[in-house]
Design a protein around this motif. Structure first.
Motif, PDB file in Angstrom:
ATOM      1  N   GLY A 104       0.812  -1.219   0.000  1.00 17.59           N
ATOM      2  CA  GLY A 104       0.000   0.000   0.000  1.00 17.59           C
ATOM      3  C   GLY A 104       0.836   1.256   0.000  1.00 17.59           C
ATOM      4  O   GLY A 104       1.923   1.310  -0.581  1.00 17.59           O
ATOM      5  N   THR A 105       0.348   2.291   0.701  1.00 17.71           N
ATOM      6  CA  THR A 105       0.982   3.603   0.660  1.00 17.71           C
ATOM      7  C   THR A 105       2.372   3.646   1.278  1.00 17.71           C
ATOM      8  O   THR A 105       3.094   4.616   1.072  1.00 17.71           O
ATOM      9  CB  THR A 105       0.122   4.644   1.394  1.00 17.71           C
ATOM     10  OG1 THR A 105      -0.282   4.076   2.639  1.00 17.71           O
ATOM     11  CG2 THR A 105      -1.085   5.037   0.570  1.00 17.71           C
ATOM     12  N   SER A 106       2.750   2.632   2.037  1.00 18.42           N
ATOM     13  CA  SER A 106       4.096   2.642   2.633  1.00 18.42           C
ATOM     14  C   SER A 106       5.155   2.763   1.550  1.00 18.42           C
ATOM     15  O   SER A 106       6.273   3.203   1.787  1.00 18.42           O
ATOM     16  CB  SER A 106       4.358   1.350   3.422  1.00 18.42           C
ATOM     17  OG  SER A 106       3.378   1.169   4.401  1.00 18.42           O
ATOM     18  N   ARG A 107       4.813   2.331   0.326  1.00 16.13           N
ATOM     19  CA  ARG A 107       5.803   2.309  -0.754  1.00 16.13           C
ATOM     20  C   ARG A 107       6.444   3.675  -0.990  1.00 16.13           C
ATOM     21  O   ARG A 107       7.615   3.754  -1.361  1.00 16.13           O
ATOM     22  CB  ARG A 107       5.171   1.789  -2.035  1.00 16.13           C
ATOM     23  CG  ARG A 107       3.965   2.570  -2.548  1.00 16.13           C
ATOM     24  CD  ARG A 107       4.190   3.516  -3.674  1.00 16.13           C
ATOM     25  NE  ARG A 107       4.733   3.084  -4.909  1.00 16.13           N
ATOM     26  CZ  ARG A 107       4.022   2.850  -5.996  1.00 16.13           C
ATOM     27  NH1 ARG A 107       2.716   2.885  -5.951  1.00 16.13           N
ATOM     28  NH2 ARG A 107       4.608   2.585  -7.127  1.00 16.13           N
ATOM     29  N   TRP A 108       5.703   4.762  -0.760  1.00 17.60           N
ATOM     30  CA  TRP A 108       6.264   6.085  -1.068  1.00 17.60           C
ATOM     31  C   TRP A 108       7.393   6.427  -0.114  1.00 17.60           C
ATOM     32  O   TRP A 108       8.432   6.960  -0.522  1.00 17.60           O
ATOM     33  CB  TRP A 108       5.175   7.151  -1.017  1.00 17.60           C
ATOM     34  CG  TRP A 108       4.039   6.834  -1.956  1.00 17.60           C
ATOM     35  CD1 TRP A 108       2.768   6.460  -1.617  1.00 17.60           C
ATOM     36  CD2 TRP A 108       4.087   6.829  -3.386  1.00 17.60           C
ATOM     37  NE1 TRP A 108       2.031   6.222  -2.743  1.00 17.60           N
ATOM     38  CE2 TRP A 108       2.801   6.440  -3.840  1.00 17.60           C
ATOM     39  CE3 TRP A 108       5.081   7.098  -4.328  1.00 17.60           C
ATOM     40  CZ2 TRP A 108       2.479   6.331  -5.190  1.00 17.60           C
ATOM     41  CZ3 TRP A 108       4.768   6.992  -5.678  1.00 17.60           C
ATOM     42  CH2 TRP A 108       3.487   6.609  -6.101  1.00 17.60           C
ATOM     43  N   ALA A 109       7.176   6.108   1.151  1.00 18.60           N
ATOM     44  CA  ALA A 109       8.244   6.354   2.132  1.00 18.60           C
ATOM     45  C   ALA A 109       9.411   5.403   1.886  1.00 18.60           C
ATOM     46  O   ALA A 109      10.574   5.786   1.998  1.00 18.60           O
ATOM     47  CB  ALA A 109       7.698   6.182   3.544  1.00 18.60           C
ATOM     48  N   VAL A 110       9.095   4.166   1.523  1.00 19.95           N
ATOM     49  CA  VAL A 110      10.157   3.188   1.282  1.00 19.95           C
ATOM     50  C   VAL A 110      11.028   3.631   0.103  1.00 19.95           C
ATOM     51  O   VAL A 110      12.254   3.591   0.171  1.00 19.95           O
ATOM     52  CB  VAL A 110       9.564   1.782   1.015  1.00 19.95           C
ATOM     53  CG1 VAL A 110      10.664   0.819   0.558  1.00 19.95           C
ATOM     54  CG2 VAL A 110       8.881   1.240   2.261  1.00 19.95           C
ATOM     55  N   GLU A 111      10.390   4.072  -0.968  1.00 20.14           N
ATOM     56  CA  GLU A 111      11.179   4.430  -2.145  1.00 20.14           C
ATOM     57  C   GLU A 111      12.121   5.592  -1.839  1.00 20.14           C
ATOM     58  O   GLU A 111      13.281   5.601  -2.259  1.00 20.14           O
ATOM     59  CB  GLU A 111      10.237   4.742  -3.328  1.00 20.14           C
ATOM     60  CG  GLU A 111       9.719   3.427  -3.923  1.00 20.14           C
ATOM     61  CD  GLU A 111       8.558   3.563  -4.879  1.00 20.14           C
ATOM     62  OE1 GLU A 111       8.286   4.690  -5.351  1.00 20.14           O
ATOM     63  OE2 GLU A 111       7.909   2.533  -5.157  1.00 20.14           O
ATOM     64  N   GLU A 112      11.627   6.547  -1.060  1.00 17.96           N
ATOM     65  CA  GLU A 112      12.482   7.680  -0.695  1.00 17.96           C
ATOM     66  C   GLU A 112      13.569   7.234   0.287  1.00 17.96           C
ATOM     67  O   GLU A 112      14.731   7.650   0.180  1.00 17.96           O
ATOM     68  CB  GLU A 112      11.622   8.795  -0.077  1.00 17.96           C
ATOM     69  CG  GLU A 112      12.409  10.051   0.225  1.00 17.96           C
ATOM     70  CD  GLU A 112      11.529  11.177   0.755  1.00 17.96           C
ATOM     71  OE1 GLU A 112      10.288  11.003   0.785  1.00 17.96           O
ATOM     72  OE2 GLU A 112      12.080  12.215   1.143  1.00 17.96           O
ATOM     73  N   SER A 113      13.174   6.368   1.186  1.00 14.87           N
ATOM     74  CA  SER A 113      14.129   5.890   2.179  1.00 14.87           C
ATOM     75  C   SER A 113      15.283   5.124   1.512  1.00 14.87           C
ATOM     76  O   SER A 113      16.436   5.223   1.935  1.00 14.87           O
ATOM     77  CB  SER A 113      13.402   4.996   3.189  1.00 14.87           C
ATOM     78  OG  SER A 113      14.329   4.408   4.056  1.00 14.87           O
ATOM     79  N   ARG A 114      14.990   4.379   0.482  1.00 15.22           N
ATOM     80  CA  ARG A 114      16.051   3.648  -0.225  1.00 15.22           C
ATOM     81  C   ARG A 114      17.095   4.615  -0.787  1.00 15.22           C
ATOM     82  O   ARG A 114      18.290   4.335  -0.770  1.00 15.22           O
ATOM     83  CB  ARG A 114      15.462   2.790  -1.343  1.00 15.22           C
ATOM     84  CG  ARG A 114      14.677   1.587  -0.817  1.00 15.22           C
ATOM     85  CD  ARG A 114      14.022   0.831  -1.946  1.00 15.22           C
ATOM     86  NE  ARG A 114      14.999   0.249  -2.844  1.00 15.22           N
ATOM     87  CZ  ARG A 114      14.877   0.244  -4.170  1.00 15.22           C
ATOM     88  NH1 ARG A 114      13.832   0.799  -4.743  1.00 15.22           N
ATOM     89  NH2 ARG A 114      15.805  -0.301  -4.910  1.00 15.22           N
TER      90      ARG A 114
END
Ligand SMILES: Cc1ncc(C[n+]2csc(CCOP(=O)(O)OP(=O)(O)O)c2C)c(N)n1
Ligand code: SF4
Ligand SMILES: [Mg+2]
Lengths: 594, 347
Positions: free
Chosen positions: A495-505
């Motif tokens: 779900g929406t966690s992906r946006w934070a994950v992509e930036e975090s990477r």
């Protein structure tokens, strides 16, 4: 933080009419071609409590909530002191002058603005000036950041279509604010908006509206609902757009809407309609899902199509009704008593809200089972930039339905017989004009011919077949999305966690030199690729927006036991959308224990 | 066909179907259970009315009563749903396919206890369907506890007394908007048959509360839902005859002594008055007469209220004639240009 890389937070009082101003600010940046996102942090209240709106501009296209605020617009006396106290050193604060915030801290760039005086030059009407103060701060912020006034004016015209007077007044207020701040651009320091060209062809839309459009183009025929934040706007948008798009030349609607007496009834209506052959759906949130539990089990066991959108909010109980979370993964995956296992689709973008709305209706009919779509408040109620949604090219999948003509040839049929080896039986619709069409649908034990049965072998066989059917659906549901390859550290999200994950990477790579791969789960039961991903990485951080790490727990229930030691839960729930910084700090800390 | 052959051939209805075409599986309810008698009356009524069983959807909740759809009309689709929630399932089914003739079968527990909320809202929507409450004052299937229609003062076999007032499902249905409301008794073959046929002819919600004794748990002295109690306290409002739209009216009609109700489909409900001034088209009178009956300890039976032309829930929805369930794909998915146009709003 700098050119086209900043976050603005506007703090106002709920009900003071700041939404229009915030939308104009966001659109002005969008029109300048700068990637932008907006998040409304609002209270469960109609008027009077503090509310915040954050706008993030990011040349790199990051749209997760940014943890640090770069520019605060402080309009609310009640929250101002705490808002200012929470700012990072060097942040900019624009405040309503009477609030006297400049003296609070000496490490901020503070600019007091006499909003009342500015608005007085536009109108003498007290009620109007309350609203126009908002557009005045838009003008001030535009001046400080270098947002083009012409774009602000264009955005205002769009915000109040056909309302000439409103446009005039708002433009005047924005101009007055803009003029007032002339020469003060230095206050914003490095923060600046500069025209780019990243938004060509893009749309800006919230997930609930996207889901509604998806259902309309996905061929829904019936919606039953009971209002609950944050799902109400999904059904409201569905009703609004269906009335435009789904009325035939005869003036008749190709859909029915029922505002049910509660979620229990909404679920029952969807199940009844699905049984009788209409593509039916409902939209709700956690408390509604809890009420639908008994029907979910019935639909699972009697094998009836149903689509249930769960736009998640913070639970348990009434929880934080206007804040976001992903805490219903476990409860929906196995909703109801006895042995159940449901199909879940988990959209991670507004485009997926659109596509999954149609897919859910197809999958429900194809597998004759409830399908839950787990959105969340952040996705559903906030606006997001997106490419325009693709027109669905695949024909509607109506599943295995025997017509009168087919029965004529077959002579008879057994509703729950696995004739095709995929666990999915053929059904007939009530009203089929053939003496052999009828069967008896029930939540009690039954044999292949849908006759009541308490025989142990019937029970076991039937339930095993349903298990096979649901397991087989894994290949037909949206497959996980992989980014990166070859890293030793993996991140799993949904779900929406992906946006934070992509930036975090990106942060982990830049700040720590740590490479990661990311697998975004889009459905349950998990596709094989999920197991393969875990098997291919030494450590897999499982990102959750709930207290107990429910995605991680689901993985623990479904993965081979030898893979479990690789899982590292990273669970956050504060009611706010997940931000990259919190993730980066946690993963970096665990990768490099000092 | 010879005279003899014709005499031996089973009687058929206007569709050419025999009574056997309306049979269901063998009942598993107790011998003598009122529910079994109701099943017989129901299949008779559908046979006599010449309704194709394939057009009928039988819906029920949970209970002995809710099981009974398995025991009649095996050629009709059926849905035995969850306890107290049949109304919502029926609503969905009727919306999906407006050509279905929906027959709901419920119990007093299923309707008045766990299901009171959905029952009320179904009545309020006046959804086209027949809704039967097989009312025995107890939960038969869970072995005889009081339900919410048990009269105050009535006793269980064990001697336990019900202290709470009964919910009158007919009074509720009338108040909330059902457009055909009656009460009958599983043992009154003639009255129940006529009422069921009229219910089939009716276009909105036809709610019938049928007293249906539970011989196993509630047929003793002290029960107000026993065969014995009904024998002494049944108070019919009128003698009912029903003339379907496809038959000539040959019953003599004596104005003054009878009320003639023309149903929406052109059939006639003939009520020969047993009470001077009762007209089932007078809502206020119906409610006050029901209230009176409670005071007098009588079980008032007959057609209590009817409004043959009341708008139904379907009238409000602007639905096409063709069922939503079978609309072709081109009616369910707008064209490509429509998506492009609507997305323009979000640019
Ligand atoms: C949610 C739920 N609670 C309780 C039950 C147990 N239960 C089954 S039937 C029934 C009562 C049925 O009473 P009624 O509707 O009057 O039917 P009857 O058996 O008397 O015909 C109950 C309480 C159930 N099936 N589901
Ligand atoms: S227990 Fe009562 S209601 Fe149930 S079948 Fe027996 S007699 Fe009928
Ligand atoms: Mg009962």
């Amino acid at each position: 933080m700098g050119v086209n890389d900043f976050s603005i937070q506007v703090a106002t009082v709920n009900g003071s009419g700041s939404q229009s101003a915030n939308a104009v600010l966001l659109r002005s940046l969008f029109q300048m071609g700068i990637p932008v996102s907006g998040k409304n942090l609002f209270p469960s209240n109609i008027a009077g409590l503090p509310t915040w709106y954050t706008i993030r501009a990011s040349a790199e296209g990051f749209v997760a909530r940014k943890k640090e605020v770069d520019l605060l617009v402080a309009m609310n006396a009640e929250s101002a002191r705490e808002d200012v106290a929470g700012l990072r050193p060097g942040a900019v604060v624009v405040y309503d002058e009477p609030l006297g915030l400049a003296s609070l801290r000496d490490d901020l760039a503070a600019l007091g603005v006499p909003f009342d005086a500015i608005v007085r030059t536009v109108t003498g009407d007290a009620r109007l000036s309350k609203l126009l103060r908002n557009m005045a701060y838009v003008g001030v912020v535009a001046q400080l950041l270098g947002i083009e006034l012409a774009e602000v004016e264009r955005a205002i015209e769009r915000q109040f279509p056909g309302k000439k007077k409103a446009v005039e007044l708002n433009v005047a207020a924005a101009r007055a604010g803009h003029a007032h701040a002339a020469g003060k651009r230095f206050a914003a320091g490095a923060l600046r908006a500069e025209r780019m060209d990243a938004n060509r062809g893009k749309i800006v839309i919230d997930g609930n509206t996207a889901a509604a459009l998806g259902a309309i183009f996905g061929g829904f025929a019936m919606v039953a609902w009971y209002p609950i934040t944050p799902s109400s706007s999904l059904t409201e948008a569905l009703i609004h757009y269906a009335r435009k798009l789904r009325i035939g030349p005869d003036g008749k609607a190709s859909f029915a809407v029922v505002q049910a007496e509660d979620e229990l009834a909404a679920a029952g209506m969807v199940v009844g309609a699905g049984w009788a052959g209409a593509r039916a759906m409902t939209a709700t949130s956690g408390p509604g899902v809890s009420l639908m539990s008994e029907f979910a089990g019935l639909a699972y066991f009697a094998e009836i199509p149903a689509v249930i959108w769960d736009v998640q909010r913070v639970g348990p109980s009434t929880g934080l009704p206007t804040r976001t979370a992903q805490g219903d993964l476990l409860s929906t995956a196995y909703l109801s008593h006895g042995d159940t296992r449901h199909l879940l689709l988990i959209p991670g973008s507004v485009e997926e809200c659109f596509t999954m709305a149609g897919q859910a209706l197809d999958l429900a009919e194809r597998f004759q089972t409830p399908v839950f779509v787990l959105s969340d408040l952040d996705l559903g109620m906030n606006v997001w930039m997106s490419d325009p949604f693709p027109y669905p090219e695949r024909p509607l999948d109506r599943g295995k339905v025997l017509s009168r003509e087919a029965l004529e040839k077959l002579g008879s049929f057994a509703r729950y017989a696995d004739v095709d080896g995929d666990g999915v039986g053929w059904r007939t619709l009530p009203g089929t004009d053939h003496p052999a069409a009828a069967y008896f649908t029930r939540g009690t034990g039954h044999d292949e011919r849908a006759r009541y049965s308490e025989r142990p072998d019937d029970w076991e066989k039937n339930l095993q077949r349903i298990a096979r059917k649901i397991d087989g659906a894994r290949a037909a549901t949206p497959q996980p999305e992989l980014s990166g390859s070859g890293a030793r550290v993996g991140i799993l999200s949904a779900g929406t966690s992906r946006w934070a994950v992509e930036e975090s990477r990106v942060q982990l790579r830049r700040e720590q030199g740590l490479e990661t791969d990311h697998l975004r789960v889009r459905a349950f039961p998990f596709a094989d690729a999920v197991r393969e991903f875990v098997a291919a990485h030494d450590r897999v951080y499982v990102v959750d927006q709930n207290r107990d790490g429910q995605l991680g727990q689901l993985l623990r229930l479904e993965l081979p036991v030898e893979l479990l030691p690789r899982l590292r839960p990273v669970a956050h729930v504060t009611g706010l959308p997940l931000d990259a910084r919190s993730l980066t700090d946690e993963i970096a800390g665990r990768e490099n224990p000092s | 066909m010879s005279e003899a052959a014709r005499a031996a051939a089973p009687r058929t209805n206007r569709l050419g179907l025999a009574l056997a075409d309306y049979k269901g599986a063998k009942t598993t309810l107790c011998a003598g259970c009122g529910h079994n008698a109701i099943s017989e009356r129901v299949l008779d009524a559908f046979f006599e009315m010449g309704i194709a069983p394939e057009r009928v959807a039988k819906l029920s909740g949970i209970g002995c009563s809710s099981k009974s759809p398995a025991y009649f009309m095996g050629r009709s689709h059926a849905f035995n749903a969850v306890h107290g929630r049949m109304p919502s399932v029926a609503t969905g089914a009727v919306l999906a396919n407006r050509r279905l003739l929906a027959l709901g079968v419920s119990g007093d527990g299923d309707t008045a206890s766990i299901g009171l909320g959905q029952f009320g809202h179904l009545m309020r929507r006046n959804l086209p369907m027949i809704y039967l409450v097989e009312d025995n004052g107890v939960y038969g299937l869970t072995k005889g506890q009081f339900s919410a229609t048990a009269d105050a003062g009535s006793t269980l076999k064990t001697g336990v007394v019900n202290e709470l007032p009964a919910i009158d499902t007919c009074a509720l249905a009338i108040q909330l908007g059902a457009s055909f409301v009656g009460r009958s008794f599983s043992g009154d073959k003639k009255q129940l048959s006529a009422m069921l046929k009229a219910a089939v002819a009716h276009r909105g919600t036809a709610m019938l509360d049928v007293i249906s004794p539970c011989v196993t748990f509630n047929d003793h002295q002290g029960s107000t839902k026993s065969y014995g109690y009904m024998k002494d306290h049944d108070e019919p409002l009128h003698e009912i005859s029903f003339v379907p739209s496809f038959e000539e009216i040959d019953v003599e009609y004596a104005a003054g002594a009878s009320v003639d109700v023309r149903m929406h489909d052109g059939s006639h409900l003939r009520l020969r008055k047993l009470e001077e001034d009762y007209d089932p088209r007078d809502k206020a009178r119906a409610l006050s007469r029901i209230a009176e009956s409670h005071g007098r300890g009588e079980v008032l039976t007959g057609v209590l209220w009817v409004d043959p032309d009341a708008p139904t829930f379907l009238d409000l929805l602007e639905l096409p004639e063709e069922p939503l369930a079978t609309l072709p794909a081109e009616r369910l998915r707008p064209p490509r240009e429509a998506l492009a146009a609507v997305l323009e709003e979000f640019r």
